[in-house]
Design a protein around this motif. Structure first.
Motif, mmCIF file in Angstrom:
data_model
loop_
_atom_site.group_PDB
_atom_site.id
_atom_site.type_symbol
_atom_site.label_atom_id
_atom_site.label_comp_id
_atom_site.label_asym_id
_atom_site.label_seq_id
_atom_site.Cartn_x
_atom_site.Cartn_y
_atom_site.Cartn_z
ATOM 1 N N LEU A 30 0.831 -1.209 0.000
ATOM 2 C CA LEU A 30 0.000 0.000 0.000
ATOM 3 C C LEU A 30 0.865 1.259 0.000
ATOM 4 N N LEU A 31 1.965 1.219 0.730
ATOM 5 C CA LEU A 31 2.854 2.380 0.760
ATOM 6 C C LEU A 31 3.495 2.599 -0.609
ATOM 7 N N GLN A 32 3.828 1.524 -1.303
ATOM 8 C CA GLN A 32 4.373 1.653 -2.657
ATOM 9 C C GLN A 32 3.358 2.306 -3.595
ATOM 10 N N ILE A 33 2.090 1.925 -3.443
ATOM 11 C CA ILE A 33 1.030 2.525 -4.263
ATOM 12 C C ILE A 33 0.916 4.021 -3.972
ATOM 13 N N LEU A 34 0.949 4.377 -2.689
ATOM 14 C CA LEU A 34 0.860 5.790 -2.318
ATOM 15 C C LEU A 34 2.072 6.571 -2.823
ATOM 16 N N GLU A 35 3.235 5.947 -2.805
ATOM 17 C CA GLU A 35 4.426 6.627 -3.313
ATOM 18 C C GLU A 35 4.302 6.903 -4.808
ATOM 19 N N ARG A 36 3.768 5.943 -5.544
ATOM 20 C CA ARG A 36 3.559 6.169 -6.983
ATOM 21 C C ARG A 36 2.559 7.298 -7.212
ATOM 22 N N CYS A 37 1.527 7.338 -6.383
ATOM 23 C CA CYS A 37 0.545 8.428 -6.492
ATOM 24 C C CYS A 37 1.209 9.781 -6.259
ATOM 25 N N ALA A 74 4.122 24.308 10.076
ATOM 26 C CA ALA A 74 4.760 23.164 9.423
ATOM 27 C C ALA A 74 4.700 23.211 7.902
ATOM 28 N N GLY A 75 4.188 24.292 7.327
ATOM 29 C CA GLY A 75 4.142 24.405 5.875
ATOM 30 C C GLY A 75 2.883 23.799 5.273
ATOM 31 N N ARG A 76 2.785 23.834 3.965
ATOM 32 C CA ARG A 76 1.594 23.338 3.264
ATOM 33 C C ARG A 76 1.405 21.849 3.502
ATOM 34 N N ILE A 77 0.182 21.478 3.839
ATOM 35 C CA ILE A 77 -0.066 20.081 4.191
ATOM 36 C C ILE A 77 -0.026 19.168 2.972
ATOM 37 N N ASP A 78 -0.422 19.650 1.797
ATOM 38 C CA ASP A 78 -0.395 18.778 0.622
ATOM 39 C C ASP A 78 1.032 18.385 0.267
ATOM 40 N N ILE A 79 1.962 19.314 0.440
ATOM 41 C CA ILE A 79 3.369 19.000 0.183
ATOM 42 C C ILE A 79 3.897 18.028 1.234
ATOM 43 N N ALA A 80 3.448 18.209 2.475
ATOM 44 C CA ALA A 80 3.867 17.296 3.547
ATOM 45 C C ALA A 80 3.358 15.886 3.287
ATOM 46 N N ILE A 81 2.095 15.760 2.897
ATOM 47 C CA ILE A 81 1.523 14.437 2.614
ATOM 48 C C ILE A 81 2.263 13.768 1.464
ATOM 49 N N LYS A 82 2.583 14.535 0.439
ATOM 50 C CA LYS A 82 3.337 13.995 -0.692
ATOM 51 C C LYS A 82 4.664 13.412 -0.219
ATOM 52 N N ALA A 83 5.356 14.133 0.662
ATOM 53 C CA ALA A 83 6.653 13.664 1.158
ATOM 54 C C ALA A 83 6.505 12.412 2.020
ATOM 55 N N ILE A 84 5.464 12.371 2.843
ATOM 56 C CA ILE A 84 5.269 11.234 3.750
ATOM 57 C C ILE A 84 5.031 9.946 2.970
ATOM 58 N N CYS A 85 4.499 10.054 1.769
ATOM 59 C CA CYS A 85 4.222 8.865 0.957
ATOM 60 C C CYS A 85 5.492 8.128 0.539
ATOM 61 N N ASN A 104 8.721 6.201 1.501
ATOM 62 C CA ASN A 104 9.267 5.493 2.655
ATOM 63 C C ASN A 104 10.613 6.074 3.075
ATOM 64 N N ARG A 105 10.852 6.083 4.371
ATOM 65 C CA ARG A 105 12.093 6.558 4.983
ATOM 66 C C ARG A 105 12.316 8.060 4.809
ATOM 67 N N THR A 106 11.237 8.789 4.546
ATOM 68 C CA THR A 106 11.334 10.244 4.551
ATOM 69 C C THR A 106 11.239 10.727 5.989
ATOM 70 N N TYR A 107 12.158 11.601 6.381
ATOM 71 C CA TYR A 107 12.195 12.094 7.761
ATOM 72 C C TYR A 107 10.866 12.741 8.142
ATOM 73 N N SER A 108 10.399 12.445 9.328
ATOM 74 C CA SER A 108 9.095 12.922 9.781
ATOM 75 C C SER A 108 9.183 14.312 10.400
ATOM 76 N N GLY A 109 8.017 14.891 10.652
ATOM 77 C CA GLY A 109 7.958 16.221 11.234
ATOM 78 C C GLY A 109 6.708 16.402 12.067
ATOM 79 N N LEU A 110 6.309 17.653 12.217
ATOM 80 C CA LEU A 110 5.215 17.992 13.125
ATOM 81 C C LEU A 110 3.884 17.392 12.691
#
Length: 288
Positions: free
Chosen positions: A10-17, A130-141, A143-149
């Motif tokens: 599922l995480l791979q699918i979200l990363e492709r998205c 913490a900045g724009r949430i859409d950009i944050a969600i994109k980054a979280i998709c 794997n191994r991207t450093y987390s934040g607030l």
């Protein structure tokens, strides 16, 4: 396919998205489909460890140095070592939860889902911090991207717990006060527990500054646990049994005779040797 493999997929699918030019719409559509998979999307039961146990936990000595520069009321806590692979925040939760079936991929997917379904709330509350949430969600998709607030705040609702965010007071600026806060789940969710997470770095402060134009910043998270009353630290930061008096040589019968019956947890006799397990310390002497 195991549970961990399913969430990895599922995480791979979200990363492709997240790589699409219309990444936000793609991620939202994927989240809607994932939420319908009832077999794996049941709520988590989070009952965290609260106390350090040297049988299963290891002290992160670099994080301990950073903790000494945090608020005084948390400096008695013990930072516990977790993998520093970009998933430190999720590894911290897994360690606190002590669930061998839980993975960083599952927690990352659940965090993304929480941020998407309550995007308006998180955006209104934290965009200015913490900045724009859409950009944050994109980054979280990824794997191994450093987390934040955003991830800390979302995990509060995912786990139904308060999370105390602890940030070392290094190069402190007024805007950093938000990093030292207690975050709570979105109403009407009621927190059952509270845990503490330290913003840390895998390198000592001097090495971070040397590589970053004399600036310091975190790149890792570790969980903080309360010390067990049975344990303490010596000057070398090594864990010690503080309530046990170790005796290397016990040569007098009187020292054994002084022990009261309730002090003896186990007693074995035989072969001309007399062995006692006294408050966790193995003592042996030759019998006469």
């Amino acid at each position: 396919m195991t549970r961990s493999q399913k969430f990895g997929r599922l995480l791979q699918i979200l990363e492709r998205c997240s790589e699409s030019t219309v990444y936000h719409d793609e991620i939202v559509n994927a989240v809607q489909r994932i939420r319908r998979i009832e077999s794996i999307m049941s709520p988590l039961e989070f009952r965290p460890y609260g106390v350090f146990d040297d049988r299963i936990h290891v002290v992160d000595l670099i994080a301990k140095e950073y903790l000494e520069k945090a608020s005084a009321d948390v400096q008695h806590l013990i930072p516990v070592d977790v993998d520093a692979d970009g998933n430190g925040l999720y590894h911290s939760i897994i360690l606190l939860m002590n669930d061998s079936t839980l993975t960083a991929s599952e927690l990352r997917v659940r965090t993304i889902i929480e941020l998407v379904i309550n995007e308006a709330f998180y955006s209104n509350m934290y965009t200015h911090r913490a900045g724009r949430i859409d950009i944050a969600i994109k980054a979280i998709c990824k794997n191994r991207t450093y987390s934040g607030l955003y991830e800390i705040c979302a995990l509060c609702s995912v786990l139904k717990c308060n999370i105390r965010s602890v940030y070392p007071e290094i190069d402190f600026r007024a805007g950093m006060a938000v990093m030292n806060s207690i975050y709570i789940p979105i109403p009407p969710i009621v927190a059952n527990y509270e845990v503490a997470i330290l913003w840390s770095n895998v390198w000592k402060e001097m090495h971070v500054r040397a590589a970053n134009n004399n600036l310091w910043g975190p790149n890792h998270f570790v969980p903080l646990l309360a010390p067990n009353q049975q344990y303490g630290f010596d000057h070398n930061n090594q864990l010690l049994l503080s309530n046990v008096k170790r005796k290397a040589n016990i040569g007098k019968d009187a020292e054994f005779q002084a022990l009261q019956p309730y002090d003896l947890e186990n007693e074995i006799q035989g072969g001309g040797r007399f062995t006692i397990l006294f408050r966790g310390v193995l003592c042996v002497r030759n019998s006469a």
